[in-house]
Enzyme design. Structure first.
Site, PDB file in Angstrom:
ATOM      1  N   GLY A  46     -17.812 -10.158   2.363  1.00  0.00           N
ATOM      2  CA  GLY A  46     -17.069  -8.912   2.461  1.00  0.00           C
ATOM      3  C   GLY A  46     -17.866  -7.729   2.959  1.00  0.00           C
ATOM      4  CG  HIS A 138      -1.432  15.526  -2.764  1.00  0.00           C
ATOM      5  ND1 HIS A 138      -0.123  15.166  -2.504  1.00  0.00           N
ATOM      6  CD2 HIS A 138      -1.526  15.625  -4.115  1.00  0.00           C
ATOM      7  CE1 HIS A 138       0.527  15.060  -3.638  1.00  0.00           C
ATOM      8  NE2 HIS A 138      -0.287  15.332  -4.629  1.00  0.00           N
ATOM      9  CE  LYS A 202       8.410  15.790  -8.591  1.00  0.00           C
ATOM     10  NZ  LYS A 202       8.034  14.881  -7.519  1.00  0.00           N
ATOM     11  CB  THR A 235       6.559   3.281  -4.109  1.00  0.00           C
ATOM     12  OG1 THR A 235       6.792   4.396  -4.970  1.00  0.00           O
ATOM     13  CG2 THR A 235       5.177   2.707  -4.382  1.00  0.00           C
ATOM     14  CB  THR A 238       9.085  10.936  -5.518  1.00  0.00           C
ATOM     15  OG1 THR A 238       8.177  10.485  -6.506  1.00  0.00           O
ATOM     16  CG2 THR A 238       9.314  12.430  -5.684  1.00  0.00           C
TER      17      THR A 238
END
Length: 326
Positions: A46, A138, A202, A235, A238
């Site tokens: 690796g 972010h 939320k 994913t 949200t």
């Protein structure tokens, strides 16, 4: 041609990791250079080996790497590439990170947690990076983690221009998926002829990643085309939940716009069936076939990266790319 020179004989060289070669080729085409050839391979255990096939001595080196899965492998490759440039006597090394890895881990929510975004910045500096170019962090505070210049670029121009071209702005509301991104939504609103802003109220369980419980939209969304914006889609849970909340509140069409399409499983399934009219992302990360679905649109970030690289190389104004508003 693998390099070009200015009157003061500076030498720009572009290097690409193996994570997203298509984006690197697009950037190289915009710059009218070729990617510097290299040998890169993995040992049986690796370990990663990198060697450049041309001299890099005295060059202004720009090392472009994206970070899809397996993220840790590509991060290690990027550090090794920077180290090879430093030991090859490159004059200046700029780490070009369309998607900054570990950006979500930018603070401690509870005790005994890491601040991994800072750790990444420290590793880049230790490896030999003098400067960072990145897109839509972010949170803005990550810029302060790196001990050197950080050119924080924004995909808002490309995304909002696409929206203006394909949707009428007369009945648009810009929607933030949470209260924390309202300031970004306000910038979007300015770019869309002063559209109103709303956000989704939320809650999120800090013990359970990638899961939220959305509540109600705050702002005028009934009967309006809602542009639901975010920095990344992982994913898709949200953003899909936010679409549901907006539709239940009487919104018209919902268009999702995000810079980084991480699109981890089962994002494609969720987004294709959530009720959004269109999902717009950029190619800061590779969008493989298994992540694509009919309502997905992918815009190229290469022109922005190329213009930024050229301004940095020529000692120009990066902020000028955004009319001084970056």
């Amino acid at each position: 041609m693998t390099a070009f020179s200015t009157d003061n004989q500076k030498n720009l060289m572009l290097f690409s990791g193996r994570a997203h070669p298509e984006l690197a080729e697009q950037v190289a085409k915009e710059l009218d250079v070729s990617i510097t050839p290299q040998t890169a391979r993995d040992f049986a255990n690796g370990e990663i080996f990198v060697r450049y096939e041309e001299s890099v001595r005295g060059s202004d080196a720009f090392v472009l790497q994206s970070f899809p899965a397996p993220l840790n492998e590509w991060l290690m490759e990027h550090l090794i590439m920077i180290d090879a440039l430093k030991r090859g006597s490159a004059k200046r090394i700029t780490s070009v990170l369309p998607f900054y890895p570990y950006a979500r881990q930018d603070k401690k929510h509870r005790g005994r947690e890491p601040i991994s975004a800072r750790l990444v910045a420290d590793m880049l500096k230790t490896a030999g990076a003098d400067r960072i170019i990145t897109v839509d962090l972010h949170t803005d505070q990550i810029q302060g983690f790196f001990d050197g210049p950080v050119d924080h670029m924004h995909a808002l121009v490309q995304l909002s221009e696409y929206v203006r071209t394909h949707y009428s702005t007369d009945n648009v509301t810009v929607v933030s998926p949470d209260a924390g991104r309202v300031k970004v939504a306000e910038k979007w609103a300015d770019s869309l002829s002063g559209a109103p802003v709303a956000f989704i109220h939320k809650t999120r369980d800090p013990l359970v990643p990638n899961q939220v419980k959305s509540h109600r939209p705050v702002g005028d969304v009934e009967g309006r085309t809602c542009i639901l914006i975010d920095d990344m889609i992982d994913t898709g849970g949200t953003i899909a939940e936010a679409v549901r909340v907006l539709r239940e509140a009487g919104a018209g069409d919902v268009v999702i716009a995000a810079t980084h399409g991480v699109l981890s499983h089962p994002a494609a399934e969720r987004l294709s069936s959530c009720g959004a009219k269109e999902v717009i992302v950029t190619n800061t990360l590779p969008i493989t076939e298994d992540k694509k679905f009919p309502s997905l649109t992918v815009l190229s970030i290469a022109p922005l990266l190329a213009r930024t690289i050229r301004e940095v190389f020529e000692n120009g104004s990066v902020t000028g790319l955004f009319n001084g508003n970056a």
